[in-house]
Design a protein around this motif. Structure first.
Motif, PDB file in Angstrom:
ATOM      1  N   THR A   1       0.845  -1.205   0.000  1.00  0.00           N
ATOM      2  CA  THR A   1       0.000   0.000   0.000  1.00  0.00           C
ATOM      3  C   THR A   1       0.873   1.245   0.000  1.00  0.00           C
ATOM      4  N   TYR A   2       1.896   1.249   0.823  1.00  0.00           N
ATOM      5  CA  TYR A   2       2.819   2.391   0.847  1.00  0.00           C
ATOM      6  C   TYR A   2       3.440   2.599  -0.533  1.00  0.00           C
ATOM      7  N   LEU A   3       4.035   1.558  -1.092  1.00  0.00           N
ATOM      8  CA  LEU A   3       4.759   1.698  -2.354  1.00  0.00           C
ATOM      9  C   LEU A   3       3.852   2.026  -3.535  1.00  0.00           C
ATOM     10  N   TYR A   4       2.661   1.471  -3.551  1.00  0.00           N
ATOM     11  CA  TYR A   4       1.766   1.693  -4.687  1.00  0.00           C
ATOM     12  C   TYR A   4       0.925   2.966  -4.548  1.00  0.00           C
ATOM     13  N   ASN A   5       1.265   3.801  -3.569  1.00  0.00           N
ATOM     14  CA  ASN A   5       0.565   5.077  -3.412  1.00  0.00           C
ATOM     15  C   ASN A   5       1.525   6.253  -3.278  1.00  0.00           C
ATOM     16  N   ILE A   6       2.773   6.030  -3.657  1.00  0.00           N
ATOM     17  CA  ILE A   6       3.759   7.114  -3.689  1.00  0.00           C
ATOM     18  C   ILE A   6       4.356   7.158  -5.088  1.00  0.00           C
ATOM     19  N   TRP A   7       5.224   8.111  -5.317  1.00  0.00           N
ATOM     20  CA  TRP A   7       5.906   8.266  -6.599  1.00  0.00           C
ATOM     21  C   TRP A   7       4.912   8.358  -7.761  1.00  0.00           C
ATOM     22  N   GLY A   8       3.787   9.031  -7.494  1.00  0.00           N
ATOM     23  CA  GLY A   8       2.802   9.271  -8.546  1.00  0.00           C
ATOM     24  C   GLY A   8       1.766   8.175  -8.734  1.00  0.00           C
ATOM     25  N   MET A   9       1.859   7.090  -7.997  1.00  0.00           N
ATOM     26  CA  MET A   9       0.873   6.006  -8.121  1.00  0.00           C
ATOM     27  C   MET A   9      -0.246   6.209  -7.102  1.00  0.00           C
ATOM     28  N   LYS A  10      -1.429   5.732  -7.432  1.00  0.00           N
ATOM     29  CA  LYS A  10      -2.581   5.867  -6.545  1.00  0.00           C
ATOM     30  C   LYS A  10      -3.417   4.592  -6.591  1.00  0.00           C
ATOM     31  N   GLU A  11      -2.835   3.499  -6.156  1.00  0.00           N
ATOM     32  CA  GLU A  11      -3.492   2.191  -6.202  1.00  0.00           C
ATOM     33  C   GLU A  11      -4.552   2.037  -5.119  1.00  0.00           C
ATOM     34  N   GLY A  12      -4.465   2.812  -4.046  1.00  0.00           N
ATOM     35  CA  GLY A  12      -5.396   2.656  -2.931  1.00  0.00           C
ATOM     36  C   GLY A  12      -4.909   1.566  -1.989  1.00  0.00           C
ATOM     37  N   ILE A  13      -5.784   1.140  -1.098  1.00  0.00           N
ATOM     38  CA  ILE A  13      -5.405   0.137  -0.115  1.00  0.00           C
ATOM     39  C   ILE A  13      -5.265  -1.228  -0.769  1.00  0.00           C
ATOM     40  N   ILE A  14      -4.177  -1.889  -0.476  1.00  0.00           N
ATOM     41  CA  ILE A  14      -4.004  -3.293  -0.829  1.00  0.00           C
ATOM     42  C   ILE A  14      -4.226  -4.026   0.496  1.00  0.00           C
ATOM     43  N   THR A  15      -5.340  -4.701   0.594  1.00  0.00           N
ATOM     44  CA  THR A  15      -5.748  -5.265   1.879  1.00  0.00           C
ATOM     45  C   THR A  15      -4.984  -6.535   2.227  1.00  0.00           C
ATOM     46  N   SER A  16      -5.094  -6.893   3.479  1.00  0.00           N
ATOM     47  CA  SER A  16      -4.497  -8.135   3.956  1.00  0.00           C
ATOM     48  C   SER A  16      -5.137  -9.332   3.253  1.00  0.00           C
ATOM     49  N   SER A  17      -6.450  -9.274   3.038  1.00  0.00           N
ATOM     50  CA  SER A  17      -7.110 -10.399   2.354  1.00  0.00           C
ATOM     51  C   SER A  17      -6.691 -10.472   0.886  1.00  0.00           C
ATOM     52  N   ASP A  18      -6.494  -9.313   0.236  1.00  0.00           N
ATOM     53  CA  ASP A  18      -5.942  -9.325  -1.135  1.00  0.00           C
ATOM     54  C   ASP A  18      -4.588 -10.019  -1.123  1.00  0.00           C
ATOM     55  N   THR A  19      -3.765  -9.643  -0.167  1.00  0.00           N
ATOM     56  CA  THR A  19      -2.411 -10.174  -0.081  1.00  0.00           C
ATOM     57  C   THR A  19      -2.427 -11.676   0.203  1.00  0.00           C
ATOM     58  N   GLU A  20      -3.297 -12.106   1.094  1.00  0.00           N
ATOM     59  CA  GLU A  20      -3.410 -13.548   1.367  1.00  0.00           C
ATOM     60  C   GLU A  20      -3.735 -14.301   0.087  1.00  0.00           C
ATOM     61  N   SER A  21      -4.629 -13.738  -0.708  1.00  0.00           N
ATOM     62  CA  SER A  21      -4.996 -14.349  -1.989  1.00  0.00           C
ATOM     63  C   SER A  21      -3.787 -14.373  -2.934  1.00  0.00           C
ATOM     64  N   TYR A  22      -3.042 -13.277  -2.995  1.00  0.00           N
ATOM     65  CA  TYR A  22      -1.850 -13.215  -3.851  1.00  0.00           C
ATOM     66  C   TYR A  22      -0.817 -14.266  -3.443  1.00  0.00           C
ATOM     67  N   LEU A  23      -0.701 -14.499  -2.146  1.00  0.00           N
ATOM     68  CA  LEU A  23       0.328 -15.419  -1.645  1.00  0.00           C
ATOM     69  C   LEU A  23      -0.042 -16.886  -1.833  1.00  0.00           C
ATOM     70  N   ARG A  24      -1.315 -17.147  -2.043  1.00  0.00           N
ATOM     71  CA  ARG A  24      -1.749 -18.545  -2.259  1.00  0.00           C
ATOM     72  C   ARG A  24      -1.424 -19.046  -3.652  1.00  0.00           C
ATOM     73  N   GLU A  25      -1.341 -18.136  -4.598  1.00  0.00           N
ATOM     74  CA  GLU A  25      -1.174 -18.534  -6.005  1.00  0.00           C
ATOM     75  C   GLU A  25      -0.036 -17.769  -6.659  1.00  0.00           C
ATOM     76  N   LYS A  26       0.890 -18.520  -7.278  1.00  0.00           N
ATOM     77  CA  LYS A  26       2.000 -17.876  -7.986  1.00  0.00           C
ATOM     78  C   LYS A  26       1.436 -16.953  -9.072  1.00  0.00           C
ATOM     79  N   PRO A  27       2.036 -15.784  -9.224  1.00  0.00           N
ATOM     80  CA  PRO A  27       1.567 -14.891 -10.288  1.00  0.00           C
ATOM     81  C   PRO A  27       1.955 -15.416 -11.662  1.00  0.00           C
ATOM     82  N   GLU A  28       1.216 -15.020 -12.645  1.00  0.00           N
ATOM     83  CA  GLU A  28       1.517 -15.399 -14.022  1.00  0.00           C
ATOM     84  C   GLU A  28       2.894 -14.905 -14.417  1.00  0.00           C
ATOM     85  N   GLY A  29       3.625 -15.716 -15.114  1.00  0.00           N
ATOM     86  CA  GLY A  29       4.938 -15.313 -15.612  1.00  0.00           C
ATOM     87  C   GLY A  29       6.031 -15.313 -14.566  1.00  0.00           C
ATOM     88  N   TYR A  30       5.742 -15.822 -13.389  1.00  0.00           N
ATOM     89  CA  TYR A  30       6.763 -15.850 -12.339  1.00  0.00           C
ATOM     90  C   TYR A  30       7.548 -17.138 -12.416  1.00  0.00           C
TER      91      TYR A  30
END
Length: 149
Positions: free
Chosen positions: A120-149
Protein backbone atom coordinates in the motif's frame (compact mmCIF):
# COMPACT_ATOMS: atom_id res chain seq x y z
CA UNK A 1 16.61 43.56 23.41
CA UNK A 2 16.81 39.94 24.55
CA UNK A 3 13.30 39.28 23.28
CA UNK A 4 14.09 40.68 19.83
CA UNK A 5 17.29 38.62 19.66
CA UNK A 6 15.38 35.50 20.66
CA UNK A 7 12.72 36.26 18.04
CA UNK A 8 15.36 36.84 15.38
CA UNK A 9 17.05 33.57 16.33
CA UNK A 10 13.77 31.65 16.10
CA UNK A 11 12.94 33.17 12.72
CA UNK A 12 16.39 32.29 11.44
CA UNK A 13 16.11 28.72 12.75
CA UNK A 14 12.74 28.14 11.11
CA UNK A 15 13.70 29.77 7.82
CA UNK A 16 16.83 27.60 7.57
CA UNK A 17 15.18 24.35 8.65
CA UNK A 18 15.04 21.72 5.91
CA UNK A 19 11.73 21.61 4.12
CA UNK A 20 9.96 18.32 3.51
CA UNK A 21 9.48 17.76 -0.19
CA UNK A 22 7.55 15.09 -2.07
CA UNK A 23 10.94 13.62 -2.97
CA UNK A 24 11.91 13.21 0.68
CA UNK A 25 8.58 12.69 2.40
CA UNK A 26 6.63 10.36 0.15
CA UNK A 27 3.84 9.99 2.73
CA UNK A 28 3.00 13.64 1.98
CA UNK A 29 1.74 12.45 -1.42
CA UNK A 30 -1.05 10.38 0.18
CA UNK A 31 -4.21 12.30 1.02
CA UNK A 32 -6.65 9.45 1.77
CA UNK A 33 -6.74 8.79 5.56
CA UNK A 34 -7.68 5.12 5.07
CA UNK A 35 -4.69 4.58 2.79
CA UNK A 36 -2.50 6.34 5.37
CA UNK A 37 -3.50 3.76 8.01
CA UNK A 38 -1.73 1.12 5.91
CA UNK A 39 0.97 3.35 4.42
CA UNK A 40 2.46 4.69 7.66
CA UNK A 41 3.42 1.26 9.04
CA UNK A 42 4.21 0.21 5.46
CA UNK A 43 6.86 2.92 5.19
CA UNK A 44 8.52 1.76 8.42
CA UNK A 45 8.42 -1.87 7.24
CA UNK A 46 9.83 -0.88 3.83
CA UNK A 47 12.67 0.99 5.50
CA UNK A 48 13.41 -2.03 7.73
CA UNK A 49 13.15 -4.80 5.13
CA UNK A 50 13.60 -3.29 1.66
CA UNK A 51 15.29 0.12 1.60
CA UNK A 52 18.77 -1.24 2.28
CA UNK A 53 18.82 -2.61 -1.26
CA UNK A 54 16.10 -0.69 -3.13
CA UNK A 55 16.99 2.54 -1.26
CA UNK A 56 14.63 4.90 0.58
CA UNK A 57 13.88 6.75 -2.64
CA UNK A 58 13.15 3.49 -4.51
CA UNK A 59 15.83 4.06 -7.12
CA UNK A 60 17.72 0.80 -6.46
CA UNK A 61 21.49 0.33 -6.61
CA UNK A 62 22.73 1.06 -10.10
CA UNK A 63 23.01 -2.08 -12.20
CA UNK A 64 22.92 -4.38 -9.16
CA UNK A 65 19.47 -3.86 -7.57
CA UNK A 66 16.50 -2.75 -9.69
CA UNK A 67 14.52 0.36 -8.92
CA UNK A 68 10.93 0.26 -7.72
CA UNK A 69 10.26 3.92 -8.37
CA UNK A 70 9.03 4.50 -11.94
CA UNK A 71 9.76 0.83 -12.72
CA UNK A 72 7.64 -0.88 -15.36
CA UNK A 73 8.25 -4.30 -13.81
CA UNK A 74 7.01 -3.12 -10.40
CA UNK A 75 3.98 -1.22 -11.76
CA UNK A 76 2.82 -4.22 -13.84
CA UNK A 77 1.55 -6.40 -10.99
CA UNK A 78 0.70 -5.89 -7.33
CA UNK A 79 0.17 -9.66 -7.16
CA UNK A 80 3.70 -10.38 -8.36
CA UNK A 81 5.18 -7.73 -6.04
CA UNK A 82 3.45 -9.20 -2.97
CA UNK A 83 4.63 -12.68 -4.00
CA UNK A 84 8.23 -11.48 -4.43
CA UNK A 85 8.24 -9.65 -1.08
CA UNK A 86 7.33 -12.93 0.66
CA UNK A 87 9.11 -15.51 -1.51
CA UNK A 88 12.03 -13.60 -2.97
CA UNK A 89 13.13 -13.86 -6.58
CA UNK A 90 16.06 -15.23 -8.54
CA UNK A 91 16.89 -15.22 -12.19
CA UNK A 92 17.14 -12.47 -14.72
CA UNK A 93 14.46 -9.79 -14.96
CA UNK A 94 14.20 -6.71 -17.15
CA UNK A 95 13.25 -3.41 -15.54
CA UNK A 96 12.85 -0.34 -17.73
CA UNK A 97 14.87 -2.08 -20.46
CA UNK A 98 17.79 -2.94 -18.17
CA UNK A 99 18.59 -6.52 -17.16
CA UNK A 100 19.10 -7.46 -13.49
CA UNK A 101 20.20 -10.85 -12.20
CA UNK A 102 20.79 -10.34 -8.48
CA UNK A 103 18.70 -12.67 -6.29
CA UNK A 104 16.31 -11.06 -3.84
CA UNK A 105 16.03 -12.99 -0.56
CA UNK A 106 12.61 -14.05 0.71
CA UNK A 107 10.94 -12.49 3.73
CA UNK A 108 9.04 -15.51 5.09
CA UNK A 109 8.46 -13.94 8.51
CA UNK A 110 6.42 -11.03 7.12
CA UNK A 111 2.71 -11.53 7.73
CA UNK A 112 0.17 -10.85 4.96
CA UNK A 113 -0.89 -7.64 6.74
CA UNK A 114 2.72 -6.39 6.78
CA UNK A 115 3.16 -7.18 3.09
CA UNK A 116 -0.15 -5.39 2.42
CA UNK A 117 1.12 -2.36 4.32
CA UNK A 118 4.40 -2.28 2.38
CA UNK A 119 2.55 -2.68 -0.93
CA UNK A 120 0.00 0.00 0.00
CA UNK A 121 2.82 2.39 0.85
CA UNK A 122 4.76 1.70 -2.35
CA UNK A 123 1.77 1.69 -4.69
CA UNK A 124 0.56 5.08 -3.41
CA UNK A 125 3.76 7.11 -3.69
CA UNK A 126 5.91 8.27 -6.60
CA UNK A 127 2.80 9.27 -8.55
CA UNK A 128 0.87 6.01 -8.12
CA UNK A 129 -2.58 5.87 -6.54
CA UNK A 130 -3.49 2.19 -6.20
CA UNK A 131 -5.40 2.66 -2.93
CA UNK A 132 -5.41 0.14 -0.11
CA UNK A 133 -4.00 -3.29 -0.83
CA UNK A 134 -5.75 -5.26 1.88
CA UNK A 135 -4.50 -8.13 3.96
CA UNK A 136 -7.11 -10.40 2.35
CA UNK A 137 -5.94 -9.33 -1.13
CA UNK A 138 -2.41 -10.17 -0.08
CA UNK A 139 -3.41 -13.55 1.37
CA UNK A 140 -5.00 -14.35 -1.99
CA UNK A 141 -1.85 -13.21 -3.85
CA UNK A 142 0.33 -15.42 -1.64
CA UNK A 143 -1.75 -18.55 -2.26
CA UNK A 144 -1.17 -18.53 -6.00
CA UNK A 145 2.00 -17.88 -7.99
CA UNK A 146 1.57 -14.89 -10.29
CA UNK A 147 1.52 -15.40 -14.02
CA UNK A 148 4.94 -15.31 -15.61
CA UNK A 149 6.76 -15.85 -12.34
Amino acid sequence: MRISLALAGMLLAFSCAPKASNEENTLAQISDPEVMQYAIPGKALYESHCANCHQSDGRGLGKLIPPLRDADYFKESVHRSAWIIRNGQSGEITVNGQKFDQAMPPNPTLKPLEIAQIATYLYNIWGMKEGIITSSDTESYLREKPEGY
